[in-house]
Design an enzyme around this catalytic site. Structure first.
Site, mmCIF file in Angstrom:
data_model
loop_
_atom_site.group_PDB
_atom_site.id
_atom_site.type_symbol
_atom_site.label_atom_id
_atom_site.label_comp_id
_atom_site.label_asym_id
_atom_site.label_seq_id
_atom_site.Cartn_x
_atom_site.Cartn_y
_atom_site.Cartn_z
ATOM 1 N N ASP A 97 -14.857 -132.125 -9.762
ATOM 2 C CA ASP A 97 -15.203 -132.659 -11.080
ATOM 3 C C ASP A 97 -15.111 -134.179 -11.133
ATOM 4 O O ASP A 97 -16.030 -134.854 -11.594
ATOM 5 C CB ASP A 97 -14.307 -132.051 -12.168
ATOM 6 C CG ASP A 97 -14.339 -130.538 -12.146
ATOM 7 O OD1 ASP A 97 -15.283 -129.981 -11.533
ATOM 8 O OD2 ASP A 97 -13.429 -129.915 -12.713
ATOM 9 N N CYS A 112 -23.212 -108.518 -33.597
ATOM 10 C CA CYS A 112 -21.972 -107.856 -33.983
ATOM 11 C C CYS A 112 -21.446 -108.411 -35.318
ATOM 12 O O CYS A 112 -22.047 -108.166 -36.344
ATOM 13 C CB CYS A 112 -20.955 -107.971 -32.852
ATOM 14 S SG CYS A 112 -19.606 -106.796 -33.011
ATOM 15 N N GLU A 169 -24.899 -110.707 -24.561
ATOM 16 C CA GLU A 169 -24.467 -111.799 -23.686
ATOM 17 C C GLU A 169 -23.587 -111.346 -22.529
ATOM 18 O O GLU A 169 -23.399 -112.085 -21.569
ATOM 19 C CB GLU A 169 -23.747 -112.880 -24.513
ATOM 20 C CG GLU A 169 -22.396 -112.479 -25.111
ATOM 21 C CD GLU A 169 -22.480 -111.730 -26.447
ATOM 22 O OE1 GLU A 169 -23.530 -111.117 -26.708
ATOM 23 O OE2 GLU A 169 -21.499 -111.736 -27.206
ATOM 24 N N GLU A 213 0.132 -119.909 -7.552
ATOM 25 C CA GLU A 213 1.094 -120.817 -6.926
ATOM 26 C C GLU A 213 2.462 -120.130 -6.858
ATOM 27 O O GLU A 213 2.754 -119.233 -7.636
ATOM 28 C CB GLU A 213 1.211 -122.111 -7.738
ATOM 29 C CG GLU A 213 -0.096 -122.884 -7.891
ATOM 30 C CD GLU A 213 -0.592 -123.501 -6.599
ATOM 31 O OE1 GLU A 213 0.192 -123.613 -5.630
ATOM 32 O OE2 GLU A 213 -1.777 -123.879 -6.552
ATOM 33 N N ASP A 228 13.150 -120.582 26.201
ATOM 34 C CA ASP A 228 14.479 -119.994 26.348
ATOM 35 C C ASP A 228 15.397 -120.446 25.231
ATOM 36 O O ASP A 228 16.587 -120.179 25.255
ATOM 37 C CB ASP A 228 15.081 -120.402 27.705
ATOM 38 C CG ASP A 228 14.278 -119.783 28.832
ATOM 39 O OD1 ASP A 228 13.723 -118.686 28.614
ATOM 40 O OD2 ASP A 228 14.179 -120.407 29.911
ATOM 41 N N LYS A 236 -18.682 -124.932 -14.510
ATOM 42 C CA LYS A 236 -18.279 -125.318 -13.146
ATOM 43 C C LYS A 236 -19.419 -125.200 -12.125
ATOM 44 O O LYS A 236 -19.637 -126.106 -11.325
ATOM 45 C CB LYS A 236 -17.109 -124.430 -12.703
ATOM 46 C CG LYS A 236 -16.459 -124.855 -11.398
ATOM 47 C CD LYS A 236 -15.518 -126.001 -11.635
ATOM 48 C CE LYS A 236 -14.842 -126.461 -10.363
ATOM 49 N NZ LYS A 236 -13.790 -127.438 -10.667
HETATM 50 P P1 XMP Z 1 -1.133 -119.995 -11.365
HETATM 51 O O1 XMP Z 1 -0.101 -120.358 -10.363
HETATM 52 O O2 XMP Z 1 -0.789 -120.385 -12.758
HETATM 53 O O3 XMP Z 1 -2.423 -120.847 -10.965
HETATM 54 O O4 XMP Z 1 -1.542 -118.543 -11.263
HETATM 55 C C1 XMP Z 1 -3.702 -120.721 -11.536
HETATM 56 C C2 XMP Z 1 -4.540 -121.906 -11.086
HETATM 57 O O5 XMP Z 1 -4.020 -123.106 -11.663
HETATM 58 C C3 XMP Z 1 -3.618 -124.020 -10.662
HETATM 59 N N1 XMP Z 1 -2.380 -124.664 -11.106
HETATM 60 C C4 XMP Z 1 -2.292 -125.943 -11.543
HETATM 61 N N2 XMP Z 1 -3.233 -126.913 -11.645
HETATM 62 N N3 XMP Z 1 -1.592 -128.403 -12.477
HETATM 63 C C5 XMP Z 1 -2.870 -128.146 -12.097
HETATM 64 O O6 XMP Z 1 -3.701 -129.055 -12.171
HETATM 65 C C6 XMP Z 1 -0.596 -127.489 -12.408
HETATM 66 O O7 XMP Z 1 0.551 -127.761 -12.756
HETATM 67 C C7 XMP Z 1 -0.970 -126.197 -11.910
HETATM 68 N N4 XMP Z 1 -0.276 -125.034 -11.697
HETATM 69 C C8 XMP Z 1 -1.157 -124.123 -11.217
HETATM 70 C C9 XMP Z 1 -3.447 -123.184 -9.405
HETATM 71 O O8 XMP Z 1 -3.613 -123.969 -8.224
HETATM 72 C C10 XMP Z 1 -4.519 -122.138 -9.585
HETATM 73 O O9 XMP Z 1 -5.787 -122.628 -9.191
#
Ligand code: XMP
Length: 513
Positions: free
Chosen positions: A223, A77, A166, A511, A450, A369
């Protein structure tokens, strides 16, 4: 090794990825890389796509020394447009952007690059295109909209393609990259995980030397465990792992990690119970970002304090800090981001390096990963740990909405434990990307026996995703949810009600905080 020069396409890292799938080692560097400063000779060079126009004033350009290497070159590209720009400037804006599938029509069947590619679907994503052939080039493939879908130099092994081999939408794209690397560049297919372990252990030993000591934080995740095991294989007791129990880990986590890492894997691990310290600092805090900051800062503080206590026998100082940085983080920091290239520093435990004057050691920095998981299996790390869902650094603190207290954490982690136990029993754990329970600090009326109850709510979340940027909720059977809800309300004091979160990301996040 194949050198991939990145012009900033969102797909660039996939080129490296695909080559590795054929056990070919490829290294990606920014397109501005000076060949004289490379320090090694590639067997072939691939120029990636990119978001720029080669004719723009501030467009990135490749070091012309790649042509003196006398190795095969493939421009993808933007990479192809760059080749054309250097050889006659036949590049301009297309009438319209071409985005999506096209059928490849191979003209020169004898060309090794396109072996097995004729009539296959290829993926287009470009605004600019070639308006004519570069000087000294011929057409080797076309598509309905691209008369110069593939070009090759008349005499040298230099090729340009308009599509993206790719991406998986190019059905035979992998074949093309393999043709290029193996048939044209004669790259060796010797990049295996077994070889990686051996070379990495040797590299670590050389880097660390015969006496220096290394420290690293473990979290109970994949990890840090894999990185720690690799360090242990390389330097044994001279690697010191620290697990900081921040009071918001999963149920029995510190004890379980200790058992697996110390007894199972022979890792020199110290567990520091700092839960009171963390929970005291979290007292009265309800803002999610404040919780994150407090936990991050307290972690650095505790880690540094505990690291001070580890005194190597001969009175030496610890010299290195282990970090479980993966290739996607590295790509993030090296990929070409425009004329003013920004280098992002890794932020896992960023603050530690500044304060501790340690040198960084990152044994997983070349791996994706799934490769880390494969490595983990080879190193004898238990299957359950290798395939564990991700867990956020701030842990249960961002899964207890509102104020985080010991009691609230206890409720959340008990509910979470039941939920995960049932998911595993039902054989669903590996189909789900992440699952957890959240404690909502609202009171709800219930009845048990109850007795009228007036207790809090647990929200269950389970998602499927490939990259955590977008996610969908997992469609459990009703009978499964019924069972989990009954167990949680019956077994966890303080919970009156259970709900299941059926929001995707976006608009919700994974989260709750
Ligand atoms: P969210 O909530 O942003 O999460 O959609 C996406 C992924 O990231 C993780 N997550 C965190 N991991 N510190 C971390 O190490 C953080 O403050 C944190 N906030 C969200 C979450 O569990 C999900 O896998």
């Amino acid at each position: 090794t194949i050198l991939v020069l990145d012009f900033g396409s969102q797909y660039s890292h996939l080129i490296t990825r695909r080559l590795r799938e054929f056990n070919i080692y490829a290294e990606m560097l920014p397109c501005t890389q000076k060949i004289s400063e490379l320090g090694w000779t590639p067997k072939g060079v691939i120029l990636s796509g990119g978001p720029y126009s080669v004719y723009a004033e501030d467009a990135p350009h490749v070091d012309h020394a790649i042509f003196d290497l006398n190795v095969p070159i493939l421009g993808i590209c933007y990479g192809m447009q760059e080749l054309a720009w250097i050889n006659g400037k036949q590049v301009g804006r297309g009438d319209k952007r071409e985005y999506g599938p096209a059928t490849l029509n191979v003209l020169d069947e004898a060309n090794a690059l396109f072996k097995g590619m004729n009539d296959s679907t290829v993926w287009m994503s470009h605004g600019d295109k070639l308006h004519g052939l570069p000087t000294g080039y011929k057409t080797i493939a076309t598509s309905d909209n691209s008369p110069y879908c593939g070009v090759a130099h008349d005499t040298k092994p230099i090729y340009g393609i308009q599509f993206h081999p790719e991406v998986t939408h190019s059905t035979q794209g992998k074949t093309l990259l393999k043709n290029f690397a193996i048939d044209l560049c004669h790259a060796k297919q010797n990049w295996t995980m077994e070889n990686f372990i051996e070379t990495e252990i040797n590299r670590i030993r050389q880097l660390v030397g015969p006496t220096a000591e290394v420290i690293g934080a473990v979290s109970g995740g994949v990890d840090s465990t894999v990185a720690s095991k690799l360090m242990t294989e390389a330097i044994g007791e001279r690697f010191h792992a620290i697990l900081v129990d921040n009071g918001v880990l999963r149920l029995n986590e510190a004890a379980n990690v200790k058992k697996t890492l110390v007894e199972g894997l022979g890792i020199n691990l110290m567990v520091v119970d700092a839960s009171e310290e963390f929970l005291t600092k979290l007292k009265g805090v309800t803002d999610p970002e404040k919780k994150r900051k407090i936990i991050g800062n307290t972690f650095i503080h505790v880690f540094e304090r505990e690291a001070e206590k580890i005194k190597p026998k001969d009175g030496k100082e610890i010299e290195f800090l282990l970090q479980g940085t993966l290739y996607p983080d590295v790509i993030e920091s090296i990929s070409f981001k425009g004329p003013s290239q920004t280098i992002k520093t890794h932020h896992n435990v960023g603050g530690l390096l500044d304060n501790m004057k340690l040198k960084l050691i990152e044994p997983l920095r070349e791996l994706f990963k799934d490769e880390v998981r494969h490595l983990g299996e080879l190193l004898g790390i238990p299957h359950d740990l290798v395939w564990r869902h991700p867990f956020p650094g701030p842990g249960i603190a961002i899964r207890v909405l509102g104020e985080v207290t010991k009691e609230q954490v206890e409720i959340a982690r008990k509910a979470d434990n039941i939920y995960i136990e049932e998911i595993k029993k039902a054989g669903l754990y590996n189909q789900i990307s992440q699952a957890f329970a959240c404690l909502l600090p609202v009171k709800s009326v219930g009845v048990m026996g109850d007795q009228r109850t007036y207790d809090q709510v647990i929200a269950l979340r389970a998602i499927e995703t490939t990259d955590f940027m977008t996610a969908d909720w997992f469609p459990f059977e009703h009978s499964f949810l019924k069972k989990v809800a009954a167990r949680i309300v019956n077994e966890v004091d303080g919970v009156a009600r259970v709900t299941y979160d059926i929001t995707s990301k976006p608009p919700a996040t994974v989260e709750w905080e």
